[in-house]
Design a protein around this motif. Sequence first.
Motif, PDB file in Angstrom:
ATOM      1  N   ASP A   1      -4.133  -4.989  -8.859  1.00 58.99           N
ATOM      2  CA  ASP A   1      -3.913  -3.843  -9.752  1.00 58.99           C
ATOM      3  C   ASP A   1      -2.853  -2.908  -9.175  1.00 58.99           C
ATOM      4  O   ASP A   1      -2.016  -2.384  -9.910  1.00 58.99           O
ATOM      5  CB  ASP A   1      -5.224  -3.098  -9.949  1.00 58.99           C
ATOM      6  CG  ASP A   1      -5.089  -1.926 -10.909  1.00 58.99           C
ATOM      7  OD1 ASP A   1      -4.671  -2.149 -12.060  1.00 58.99           O
ATOM      8  OD2 ASP A   1      -5.390  -0.791 -10.502  1.00 58.99           O
ATOM      9  N   LEU A   2      -2.878  -2.703  -7.850  1.00 56.25           N
ATOM     10  CA  LEU A   2      -1.851  -1.865  -7.231  1.00 56.25           C
ATOM     11  C   LEU A   2      -0.471  -2.509  -7.327  1.00 56.25           C
ATOM     12  O   LEU A   2       0.540  -1.825  -7.490  1.00 56.25           O
ATOM     13  CB  LEU A   2      -2.193  -1.618  -5.760  1.00 56.25           C
ATOM     14  CG  LEU A   2      -3.401  -0.740  -5.431  1.00 56.25           C
ATOM     15  CD1 LEU A   2      -3.490  -0.529  -3.924  1.00 56.25           C
ATOM     16  CD2 LEU A   2      -3.343   0.608  -6.151  1.00 56.25           C
ATOM     17  N   ALA A   3      -0.443  -3.839  -7.233  1.00 53.97           N
ATOM     18  CA  ALA A   3       0.837  -4.544  -7.201  1.00 53.97           C
ATOM     19  C   ALA A   3       1.461  -4.717  -8.573  1.00 53.97           C
ATOM     20  O   ALA A   3       2.700  -4.790  -8.695  1.00 53.97           O
ATOM     21  CB  ALA A   3       0.646  -5.924  -6.560  1.00 53.97           C
ATOM     22  N   GLU A   4       0.660  -4.753  -9.633  1.00 54.19           N
ATOM     23  CA  GLU A   4       1.174  -5.102 -10.955  1.00 54.19           C
ATOM     24  C   GLU A   4       2.332  -4.215 -11.415  1.00 54.19           C
ATOM     25  O   GLU A   4       3.378  -4.733 -11.847  1.00 54.19           O
ATOM     26  CB  GLU A   4       0.042  -5.078 -11.981  1.00 54.19           C
ATOM     27  CG  GLU A   4       0.483  -5.522 -13.364  1.00 54.19           C
ATOM     28  CD  GLU A   4      -0.690  -5.614 -14.333  1.00 54.19           C
ATOM     29  OE1 GLU A   4      -0.428  -5.872 -15.525  1.00 54.19           O
ATOM     30  OE2 GLU A   4      -1.842  -5.409 -13.910  1.00 54.19           O
ATOM     31  N   PRO A   5       2.244  -2.886 -11.325  1.00 62.49           N
ATOM     32  CA  PRO A   5       3.393  -2.070 -11.759  1.00 62.49           C
ATOM     33  C   PRO A   5       4.636  -2.312 -10.913  1.00 62.49           C
ATOM     34  O   PRO A   5       5.753  -2.228 -11.421  1.00 62.49           O
ATOM     35  CB  PRO A   5       2.884  -0.625 -11.593  1.00 62.49           C
ATOM     36  CG  PRO A   5       1.395  -0.743 -11.586  1.00 62.49           C
ATOM     37  CD  PRO A   5       1.106  -2.047 -10.920  1.00 62.49           C
TER      38      PRO A   5
ATOM     39  N   ILE B   1       0.829  -1.200   0.000  1.00 62.32           N
ATOM     40  CA  ILE B   1       0.000   0.000   0.000  1.00 62.32           C
ATOM     41  C   ILE B   1       0.869   1.259   0.000  1.00 62.32           C
ATOM     42  O   ILE B   1       0.603   2.218  -0.727  1.00 62.32           O
ATOM     43  CB  ILE B   1      -0.950  -0.008   1.209  1.00 62.32           C
ATOM     44  CG1 ILE B   1      -1.923  -1.196   1.112  1.00 62.32           C
ATOM     45  CG2 ILE B   1      -1.722   1.294   1.292  1.00 62.32           C
ATOM     46  CD1 ILE B   1      -2.832  -1.177  -0.077  1.00 62.32           C
ATOM     47  N   ALA B   2       1.923   1.262   0.817  1.00 64.05           N
ATOM     48  CA  ALA B   2       2.796   2.435   0.873  1.00 64.05           C
ATOM     49  C   ALA B   2       3.493   2.665  -0.464  1.00 64.05           C
ATOM     50  O   ALA B   2       3.594   3.801  -0.941  1.00 64.05           O
ATOM     51  CB  ALA B   2       3.826   2.267   1.989  1.00 64.05           C
ATOM     52  N   ALA B   3       3.968   1.590  -1.083  1.00 62.41           N
ATOM     53  CA  ALA B   3       4.647   1.732  -2.372  1.00 62.41           C
ATOM     54  C   ALA B   3       3.680   2.209  -3.446  1.00 62.41           C
ATOM     55  O   ALA B   3       4.035   3.056  -4.277  1.00 62.41           O
ATOM     56  CB  ALA B   3       5.276   0.400  -2.781  1.00 62.41           C
TER      57      ALA B   3
ATOM     58  N   GLY C   1      -7.419  -1.736 -15.103  1.00 61.75           N
ATOM     59  CA  GLY C   1      -7.208  -2.907 -14.264  1.00 61.75           C
ATOM     60  C   GLY C   1      -8.349  -3.902 -14.359  1.00 61.75           C
ATOM     61  O   GLY C   1      -9.443  -3.604 -14.832  1.00 61.75           O
ATOM     62  N   THR C   2      -8.079  -5.120 -13.920  1.00 65.52           N
ATOM     63  CA  THR C   2      -9.074  -6.187 -13.957  1.00 65.52           C
ATOM     64  C   THR C   2     -10.284  -5.823 -13.116  1.00 65.52           C
ATOM     65  O   THR C   2     -10.156  -5.374 -11.985  1.00 65.52           O
ATOM     66  CB  THR C   2      -8.464  -7.499 -13.440  1.00 65.52           C
ATOM     67  OG1 THR C   2      -7.315  -7.818 -14.224  1.00 65.52           O
ATOM     68  CG2 THR C   2      -9.462  -8.634 -13.511  1.00 65.52           C
ATOM     69  N   ARG C   3     -11.478  -5.996 -13.691  1.00 64.85           N
ATOM     70  CA  ARG C   3     -12.712  -5.697 -12.983  1.00 64.85           C
ATOM     71  C   ARG C   3     -13.806  -6.619 -13.479  1.00 64.85           C
ATOM     72  O   ARG C   3     -13.698  -7.219 -14.548  1.00 64.85           O
ATOM     73  CB  ARG C   3     -13.128  -4.229 -13.146  1.00 64.85           C
ATOM     74  CG  ARG C   3     -13.794  -3.881 -14.490  1.00 64.85           C
ATOM     75  CD  ARG C   3     -12.813  -3.859 -15.636  1.00 64.85           C
ATOM     76  NE  ARG C   3     -13.376  -3.497 -16.917  1.00 64.85           N
ATOM     77  CZ  ARG C   3     -13.922  -4.347 -17.780  1.00 64.85           C
ATOM     78  NH1 ARG C   3     -14.050  -5.607 -17.462  1.00 64.85           N
ATOM     79  NH2 ARG C   3     -14.367  -3.930 -18.941  1.00 64.85           N
ATOM     80  N   LEU C   4     -14.851  -6.750 -12.701  1.00 59.45           N
ATOM     81  CA  LEU C   4     -16.055  -7.440 -13.133  1.00 59.45           C
ATOM     82  C   LEU C   4     -16.982  -6.405 -13.757  1.00 59.45           C
ATOM     83  O   LEU C   4     -17.151  -5.315 -13.203  1.00 59.45           O
ATOM     84  CB  LEU C   4     -16.749  -8.110 -11.946  1.00 59.45           C
ATOM     85  CG  LEU C   4     -15.920  -9.121 -11.149  1.00 59.45           C
ATOM     86  CD1 LEU C   4     -16.658  -9.527  -9.885  1.00 59.45           C
ATOM     87  CD2 LEU C   4     -15.596 -10.342 -11.993  1.00 59.45           C
TER      88      LEU C   4
END
Length: 252
Positions: free
Chosen positions: A240-244, A27-29, A205-208
């Motif tokens: 989605d936050l982690a992918e980059p 989260i911080a990154a 990002g991936t979503r329904l």
Amino acid sequence: MDSILPHSAAVPLASLPVPAGPLGGLIAAARDRLVAQAGAAGVTLHLDSNMWSLAAINDEAVAAGSWEPMLPACDPRHRRLHPGNAAWLVGTGRDGAVVTAQAIVLYDCRDRSVGSIFQDLSALYDQPPGDAWCEVTSPLALSMRGRVAWALAGWTRPDHRGRALFPICHRATKLVGWLRWQPDAFIGFSDPDLAERVWNEGYMGTRLMDPVPGVTFNQPGLRALPMHFMAWTRAMFLGDLAEPLVEVAEAA
């Protein structure tokens, strides 16, 4: 429009504390990356819990012709909003003027589906006007329960468009919702014309998302518009936050 940051209690996103725990580093990154991306576009991000300030920005932008009246769900003239259920992301330019904004509101749908609170308009109004209505046929909305956060009311001043601020701020707004409430899911709605052009997974990002519009809201004074219902599970939001960050690590 030259509104300066409207609320002295607005907190820079860069200084929002991240609780310790297994997700703290991620989260911080992600927070720091989103702040840096906005900064590269000439924008500083803040968190504000004063929804009257957002209403004032909306009124000015409507008068200037760059925004429609925002949905009543995040308008304190229509709903009782407070720091426990609402906030907004403020983006200011180099001169301190507000140039972009997005809101986020929280609903407790553990006992009733998300679709039901839109059908009876309680998601939108404390006291619905007689000419407002909402029809929900979305299987996803009608089956979803839990604590959900809705990121809405996205706007960017015309002279700051074309800088990819919308996807940056949408992710930052959801991150704010996570830091405040840790919801079970995030939800959203899309005009059919924007469903694939703006809300495609490569961009947002991936979503329904329901394949056909499943929610139609008639906002008095505007038009009735069928919309696609969208949802991001916790796993989708965090992934989605982690992918980059994973891409950077793999390239190192």
